[in-house]
Write a protein that holds these residues in place. Structure first.
Motif, PDB file in Angstrom:
ATOM      1  N   UNK A  85      23.171  59.039  44.283  1.00 23.91           N
ATOM      2  CA  UNK A  85      22.811  57.647  44.103  1.00 23.91           C
ATOM      3  C   UNK A  85      21.311  57.483  43.922  1.00 23.91           C
ATOM      4  N   UNK A  86      20.944  56.798  42.879  1.00 20.61           N
ATOM      5  CA  UNK A  86      19.551  56.452  42.605  1.00 20.61           C
ATOM      6  C   UNK A  86      19.277  55.152  43.347  1.00 20.61           C
ATOM      7  N   UNK A  87      18.359  55.178  44.295  1.00 15.97           N
ATOM      8  CA  UNK A  87      18.082  53.997  45.112  1.00 15.97           C
ATOM      9  C   UNK A  87      17.607  52.813  44.275  1.00 15.97           C
ATOM     10  N   UNK A  88      17.041  53.061  43.099  1.00 13.19           N
ATOM     11  CA  UNK A  88      16.559  51.977  42.245  1.00 13.19           C
ATOM     12  C   UNK A  88      17.618  51.496  41.263  1.00 13.19           C
ATOM     13  N   UNK A  89      18.744  52.204  41.168  1.00 13.00           N
ATOM     14  CA  UNK A  89      19.761  51.868  40.191  1.00 13.00           C
ATOM     15  C   UNK A  89      20.786  50.889  40.714  1.00 13.00           C
ATOM     16  N   UNK A  90      21.623  50.419  39.806  1.00 16.79           N
ATOM     17  CA  UNK A  90      22.702  49.517  40.178  1.00 16.79           C
ATOM     18  C   UNK A  90      23.728  50.273  41.013  1.00 16.79           C
ATOM     19  N   UNK A  91      24.551  49.510  41.704  1.00 21.30           N
ATOM     20  CA  UNK A  91      25.585  50.061  42.576  1.00 21.30           C
ATOM     21  C   UNK A  91      26.930  49.577  42.063  1.00 21.30           C
ATOM     22  N   UNK A  92      27.870  50.484  41.899  1.00 18.47           N
ATOM     23  CA  UNK A  92      29.180  50.111  41.396  1.00 18.47           C
ATOM     24  C   UNK A  92      30.300  50.606  42.280  1.00 18.47           C
ATOM     25  N   UNK A  93      31.382  49.878  42.262  1.00 20.81           N
ATOM     26  CA  UNK A  93      32.596  50.255  42.979  1.00 20.81           C
ATOM     27  C   UNK A  93      33.791  50.032  42.069  1.00 20.81           C
ATOM     28  N   UNK A  94      34.736  50.957  42.117  1.00 28.28           N
ATOM     29  CA  UNK A  94      36.013  50.793  41.442  1.00 28.28           C
ATOM     30  C   UNK A  94      37.060  51.136  42.495  1.00 28.28           C
ATOM     31  N   UNK A  95      37.951  50.199  42.768  1.00 22.16           N
ATOM     32  CA  UNK A  95      38.929  50.440  43.820  1.00 22.16           C
ATOM     33  C   UNK A  95      40.291  49.894  43.472  1.00 22.16           C
ATOM     34  N   UNK A  96      41.286  50.528  44.056  1.00 19.56           N
ATOM     35  CA  UNK A  96      42.673  50.121  43.855  1.00 19.56           C
ATOM     36  C   UNK A  96      43.192  49.499  45.150  1.00 19.56           C
ATOM     37  N   UNK A  97      43.766  48.314  45.011  1.00 16.11           N
ATOM     38  CA  UNK A  97      44.366  47.607  46.137  1.00 16.11           C
ATOM     39  C   UNK A  97      45.857  47.479  45.852  1.00 16.11           C
ATOM     40  N   UNK A  98      46.667  47.671  46.868  1.00 12.17           N
ATOM     41  CA  UNK A  98      48.112  47.564  46.719  1.00 12.17           C
ATOM     42  C   UNK A  98      48.585  46.316  47.457  1.00 12.17           C
ATOM     43  N   UNK A  99      49.174  45.389  46.702  1.00  6.10           N
ATOM     44  CA  UNK A  99      49.711  44.167  47.296  1.00  6.10           C
ATOM     45  C   UNK A  99      51.097  44.436  47.860  1.00  6.10           C
ATOM     46  N   UNK A 100      51.471  43.657  48.843  1.00  2.09           N
ATOM     47  CA  UNK A 100      52.853  43.708  49.320  1.00  2.09           C
ATOM     48  C   UNK A 100      53.748  43.243  48.182  1.00  2.09           C
ATOM     49  N   UNK A 101      54.983  43.744  48.106  1.00  2.00           N
ATOM     50  CA  UNK A 101      55.878  43.368  46.999  1.00  2.00           C
ATOM     51  C   UNK A 101      55.952  41.852  46.807  1.00  2.00           C
ATOM     52  N   UNK A 102      55.779  41.442  45.545  1.00  2.00           N
ATOM     53  CA  UNK A 102      55.858  40.040  45.177  1.00  2.00           C
ATOM     54  C   UNK A 102      54.605  39.224  45.481  1.00  2.00           C
ATOM     55  N   UNK A 103      53.555  39.852  45.995  1.00  3.85           N
ATOM     56  CA  UNK A 103      52.347  39.132  46.395  1.00  3.85           C
ATOM     57  C   UNK A 103      51.148  39.353  45.481  1.00  3.85           C
ATOM     58  N   UNK A 104      51.316  40.179  44.428  1.00  2.00           N
ATOM     59  CA  UNK A 104      50.156  40.530  43.612  1.00  2.00           C
ATOM     60  C   UNK A 104      49.466  39.316  42.993  1.00  2.00           C
TER      61      UNK A 104
END
Length: 125
Positions: free
Chosen positions: A23-42
């Motif tokens: 990580x470059x302390x001067x650079x932007x910060x990014x996140x990519x994440x997967x979340x799983x909803x309970x069935x029928x709640x997405x």
């Protein structure tokens, strides 16, 4: 064991493997994440994730996407000026309220990747 292989392979190729490895302390910060909803709640969960995200200081991009291959999966892609901006956003009243509303609809979490965005459409370098 897989994690050890990834670390060794990444180090051998000069790749960033861990959350803070390159990580470059001067650079932007990014996140990519997967979340799983309970069935029928997405759809309801997506609505909560999108509600109240307009006023997050330091947030350059916050994208919520439905996974076309999994009826319960959601991908969230974020770009922040700095990691500290992301951390501070978690304390915002609107974000805290959204977390409280969303928590009962979340089954779990999948992959999570920390990135260092460089630029692209919508992001100045």
């Amino acid at each position: 064991m897989i994690s050890d292989r990834r670390t060794i392979l990444g180090a051998g190729l000069g790749l960033c493997v861990g959350a803070t490895a390159c990580r470059n302390e001067d650079g932007m910060y990014g996140l990519i994440g997967k979340m799983i909803a309970k069935p029928g709640q997405r759809d309801a969960l997506i609505a909560i994730l999108l509600d109240g995200t307009g006023a997050m200081p330091g947030c350059r991009s916050y994208i919520v996407a439905a996974d076309p291959a999994d009826a319960n999966a959601i991908w969230i892609t974020e770009v922040w000026e700095r990691e500290a901006d992301h951390d501070a956003s978690l304390q915002l009243p609107a974000v805290q309220e959204a977390i409280g509303r969303a928590r009962p609809m979340i089954e779990g979490f999948g992959e999570r990747f920390v990135t260092e965005p460089i630029g692209g459409v919508g992001l100045s370098s």
